[in-house]
Motif scaffolding. Structure first.
Motif, PDB file in Angstrom:
ATOM      1  N   ARG A   1       0.852  -1.190   0.000  1.00 21.16           N
ATOM      2  CA  ARG A   1       0.000   0.000   0.000  1.00 21.16           C
ATOM      3  C   ARG A   1       0.888   1.240   0.000  1.00 21.16           C
ATOM      4  O   ARG A   1       1.756   1.392   0.866  1.00 21.16           O
ATOM      5  CB  ARG A   1      -0.896  -0.045   1.242  1.00 21.16           C
ATOM      6  CG  ARG A   1      -2.002   0.978   1.285  1.00 21.16           C
ATOM      7  CD  ARG A   1      -3.020   0.608   2.360  1.00 21.16           C
ATOM      8  NE  ARG A   1      -2.388   0.427   3.637  1.00 21.16           N
ATOM      9  CZ  ARG A   1      -2.321   1.370   4.599  1.00 21.16           C
ATOM     10  NH1 ARG A   1      -2.884   2.548   4.414  1.00 21.16           N
ATOM     11  NH2 ARG A   1      -1.719   1.109   5.734  1.00 21.16           N
TER      12      ARG A   1
ATOM     13  N   TRP B   1       0.464   0.267  -7.770  1.00 18.42           N
ATOM     14  CA  TRP B   1      -0.433  -0.370  -6.800  1.00 18.42           C
ATOM     15  C   TRP B   1      -1.863   0.053  -7.121  1.00 18.42           C
ATOM     16  O   TRP B   1      -2.145   1.222  -7.395  1.00 18.42           O
ATOM     17  CB  TRP B   1      -0.058   0.048  -5.391  1.00 18.42           C
ATOM     18  CG  TRP B   1      -0.986  -0.527  -4.349  1.00 18.42           C
ATOM     19  CD1 TRP B   1      -0.865  -1.694  -3.698  1.00 18.42           C
ATOM     20  CD2 TRP B   1      -2.185   0.102  -3.852  1.00 18.42           C
ATOM     21  NE1 TRP B   1      -1.896  -1.885  -2.829  1.00 18.42           N
ATOM     22  CE2 TRP B   1      -2.743  -0.782  -2.898  1.00 18.42           C
ATOM     23  CE3 TRP B   1      -2.832   1.289  -4.121  1.00 18.42           C
ATOM     24  CZ2 TRP B   1      -3.909  -0.495  -2.205  1.00 18.42           C
ATOM     25  CZ3 TRP B   1      -3.992   1.577  -3.443  1.00 18.42           C
ATOM     26  CH2 TRP B   1      -4.519   0.679  -2.493  1.00 18.42           C
TER      27      TRP B   1
ATOM     28  N   PRO C   1      -6.063  -0.465  -5.821  1.00 15.66           N
ATOM     29  CA  PRO C   1      -6.958  -0.986  -4.770  1.00 15.66           C
ATOM     30  C   PRO C   1      -7.754  -2.183  -5.299  1.00 15.66           C
ATOM     31  O   PRO C   1      -8.187  -2.194  -6.449  1.00 15.66           O
ATOM     32  CB  PRO C   1      -7.858   0.200  -4.451  1.00 15.66           C
ATOM     33  CG  PRO C   1      -7.830   1.056  -5.673  1.00 15.66           C
ATOM     34  CD  PRO C   1      -6.471   0.876  -6.276  1.00 15.66           C
TER      35      PRO C   1
ATOM     36  N   TYR D   1      -8.675  -5.097   2.227  1.00 15.50           N
ATOM     37  CA  TYR D   1      -8.338  -3.989   3.104  1.00 15.50           C
ATOM     38  C   TYR D   1      -9.563  -3.552   3.898  1.00 15.50           C
ATOM     39  O   TYR D   1     -10.661  -3.428   3.358  1.00 15.50           O
ATOM     40  CB  TYR D   1      -7.804  -2.806   2.307  1.00 15.50           C
ATOM     41  CG  TYR D   1      -6.485  -3.087   1.615  1.00 15.50           C
ATOM     42  CD1 TYR D   1      -5.299  -3.117   2.341  1.00 15.50           C
ATOM     43  CD2 TYR D   1      -6.434  -3.310   0.251  1.00 15.50           C
ATOM     44  CE1 TYR D   1      -4.090  -3.369   1.709  1.00 15.50           C
ATOM     45  CE2 TYR D   1      -5.238  -3.569  -0.394  1.00 15.50           C
ATOM     46  CZ  TYR D   1      -4.070  -3.596   0.338  1.00 15.50           C
ATOM     47  OH  TYR D   1      -2.868  -3.848  -0.285  1.00 15.50           O
TER      48      TYR D   1
ATOM     49  N   GLN E   1      -7.405   0.856   6.611  1.00 10.89           N
ATOM     50  CA  GLN E   1      -6.325   0.829   5.625  1.00 10.89           C
ATOM     51  C   GLN E   1      -6.728   1.520   4.326  1.00 10.89           C
ATOM     52  O   GLN E   1      -5.980   2.335   3.801  1.00 10.89           O
ATOM     53  CB  GLN E   1      -5.917  -0.628   5.341  1.00 10.89           C
ATOM     54  CG  GLN E   1      -5.357  -1.342   6.568  1.00 10.89           C
ATOM     55  CD  GLN E   1      -5.193  -2.825   6.347  1.00 10.89           C
ATOM     56  OE1 GLN E   1      -5.897  -3.420   5.543  1.00 10.89           O
ATOM     57  NE2 GLN E   1      -4.246  -3.437   7.073  1.00 10.89           N
ATOM     58  N   VAL E   2      -7.882   1.189   3.816  1.00  9.03           N
ATOM     59  CA  VAL E   2      -8.382   1.797   2.583  1.00  9.03           C
ATOM     60  C   VAL E   2      -9.826   2.239   2.819  1.00  9.03           C
ATOM     61  O   VAL E   2     -10.672   1.418   3.198  1.00  9.03           O
ATOM     62  CB  VAL E   2      -8.319   0.808   1.396  1.00  9.03           C
ATOM     63  CG1 VAL E   2      -8.981   1.428   0.161  1.00  9.03           C
ATOM     64  CG2 VAL E   2      -6.881   0.432   1.086  1.00  9.03           C
TER      65      VAL E   2
END
Length: 486
Positions: free
Chosen positions: A49, A115, A117, A180, A184-185
């Motif tokens: 992340r 990266w 999601p 996540y 975290q997200v």
């Protein structure tokens, strides 16, 4: 001429210089882009992340654009849609000073290099776990990454067909991170609803909105919150196709069922018409059952079919009963007195039912009936005259059957003539008995025939009565199903 030639040469030199400068700039841009790419991805990893502090939340902005509805499978409860999915976030390790790279503020690179999601459609109903297309991402100098990708999604949708074909559906598209959690997200709505500006009109469904709602759910397995964004697609079915292909034919066929009562009983087609209409409605019922999910909620049009089929079944059964009344012969019991009063006297006048074999009264028919009655009266009068004449001759014969002496004395005839007179009188007696027997047979036949005619008229009155009853039922059922449409 020299001045014009000099000016044109200056313009040509200026254009050539400008083109060389622009080519040099483009070459410089491409050179700086390669330098920037090599610099950014020298030690970059797309597996982790992209945050400097692992305790910091990475915000992902999500925007959904609905392009087209491919299919709504009501039976399997699956919605197929063509979407454009836009995701944007900030990558802390992909930043640069654009002044060091000749003002280069953005580059476009393959999405699998950075990266991304792992935002997926939670209520996905596809056999293959397909992802959005790996299109390029736009990377800005401040680390903002924008990823636009088209996707064909198949999502589960709870279909309520209670008011089919006048129904409305609400299908949810729930997007969230698969691994996540919310610490975290975090997912943020870009808009309060899905974007419908590029929607291609569908032939079967109307779009009445696509509101978006963010939900934060804590599942039983984990203590961390898991955010998601749910887009609710509000659909309204265009019912014209189903009205003209399923509902209107059924209504027209239903109006044929009461006409079976109007058919003459001797035609032999009364029951056949009811059975044919019942089979036609069964075919339409099977067509609706093939496209509807096998649920407990029966669609509105299905209820109409079932009610109509029940009505036609009842009308066919009543037709069979009325035909039995019509074919009651001389062996049947006489029509009850209450039936004569209620059915033959009152109901026949209300429903304009005339004698059997008539459709309406006319002067011609009235004259024929009068002539027929006059003929019957003349026959009866002649029968009475013949009978009275034979009776008088019979009385004479009774007088002549006295002893021969009296016969000779009273009438002045000898023995042989008296014997002939006696034989003639016995012939008259036998003739009278035969005529009385024939008259009794004719009288009984007329009584039996009158009894059968009464039963036929009772059947005809009942036919007309049930015909109007079922016409009213069909009309009100048709109005009721249209009135229940939301």
């Amino acid at each position: 001429m020299k001045r014009n030639s000099l000016s044109s040469s200056y313009i040509s030199l200026w254009l050539l210089f400008t083109a060389v400068i622009l080519q040099a700039v483009e070459s410089a841009k491409g050179k700086y882009a390669h330098m920037l790419f090599n610099k950014l991805f020298e030690d970059y990893s797309n597996a982790l992340r992209p945050v400097e502090d692992t305790d910091k939340v990475l915000n992902v902005t999500l925007q959904i654009t609905l392009s087209q509805i491919k299919d709504m499978d009501e039976r399997n409860q699956i919605l197929s849609a063509y979407l454009w999915i836009r995701q944007s976030w900030y990558d802390a390790y992909l930043k640069w000073d654009k002044d060091k790279y000749d003002g280069l503020d953005s580059i476009r690179i393959p999405s699998d290099l950075v990266w991304r999601p792992d935002i997926v459609l939670y209520n996905k109903a596809d056999d293959d776990f397909s992802e959005p297309v790996n299109t390029n991402v736009v990377l800005r100098y401040d680390g903002k990454i924008t990823w636009d990708a088209p996707a064909i999604t198949k999502s589960s949708c709870v279909v309520d067909v209670s008011y089919f074909p006048f129904d409305s559906q609400q299908c949810n598209l729930t997007f969230g991170s698969w691994t996540y959690n919310g610490n975290q997200v975090d997912i943020i709505n870009s808009l309060d609803s899905g974007d419908l500006s590029d929607f291609v009109e569908d032939v079967e469904w109307e779009i009445h909105g696509m509101p978006a709602v963010k939900n934060v759910i804590t599942y039983g397995c984990c203590s961390e919150p898991y955010p998601d964004v749910t887009f609710t697609l509000i659909l309204k079915r265009k019912s014209s196709f189903y009205i003209f292909n399923l509902l209107l034919p059924c209504i027209l066929i239903s109006f044929l069922a009461p006409l079976g009562f109007y058919l003459p009983a001797d035609s032999g087609e009364k029951v056949s018409l009811g059975v044919t209409v019942l089979l036609a409605l069964t075919v339409f019922q099977l067509m609706v059952a093939e496209i509807m999910p096998p649920s407990e909620s029966v669609p509105l049009i299905g209820k109409y079919y079932i009610a109509t089929m029940t009505m036609i079944t009842a009308s066919t059964a009543l037709t069979i009963i009325i035909m039995n009344l019509h074919h009651c012969g001389s062996e049947a019991k006489p029509v009850p007195q209450w039936a004569k009063v209620v059915i033959l006297d009152y109901m026949s006048k209300i429903f304009f039912v005339y004698d059997v074999g008539e459709n309406c009264t006319s002067p011609k028919r009235e004259k024929e009936e009068e002539r027929k009655l006059e003929g019957d009266d003349g026959c009866q009068r002649r029968h009475k005259e013949v009978r009275s004449h034979l009776s008088s001759r019979n009385d004479d014969c009774v007088l002549k059957e006295k002893p021969n002496g009296n016969l000779s004395k009273n009438y002045g005839v000898n023995g042989e003539n008296a014997r002939e007179v006696v034989n003639c009188c016995s012939c008259y007696k036998m003739l009278i008995k035969n005529i009385e027997y024939i008259a009794n047979c004719i009288r009984d036949h007329k009584a039996n025939r009158a009894k059968g005619i009464e039963w036929k008229k009772v059947a005809k009155v009942m036919d007309r009565f049930f015909m109007w009853i079922f016409f009213i039922m069909v009309f009100f059922m048709s109005v009721l199903i249209i009135g229940k449409a939301p």
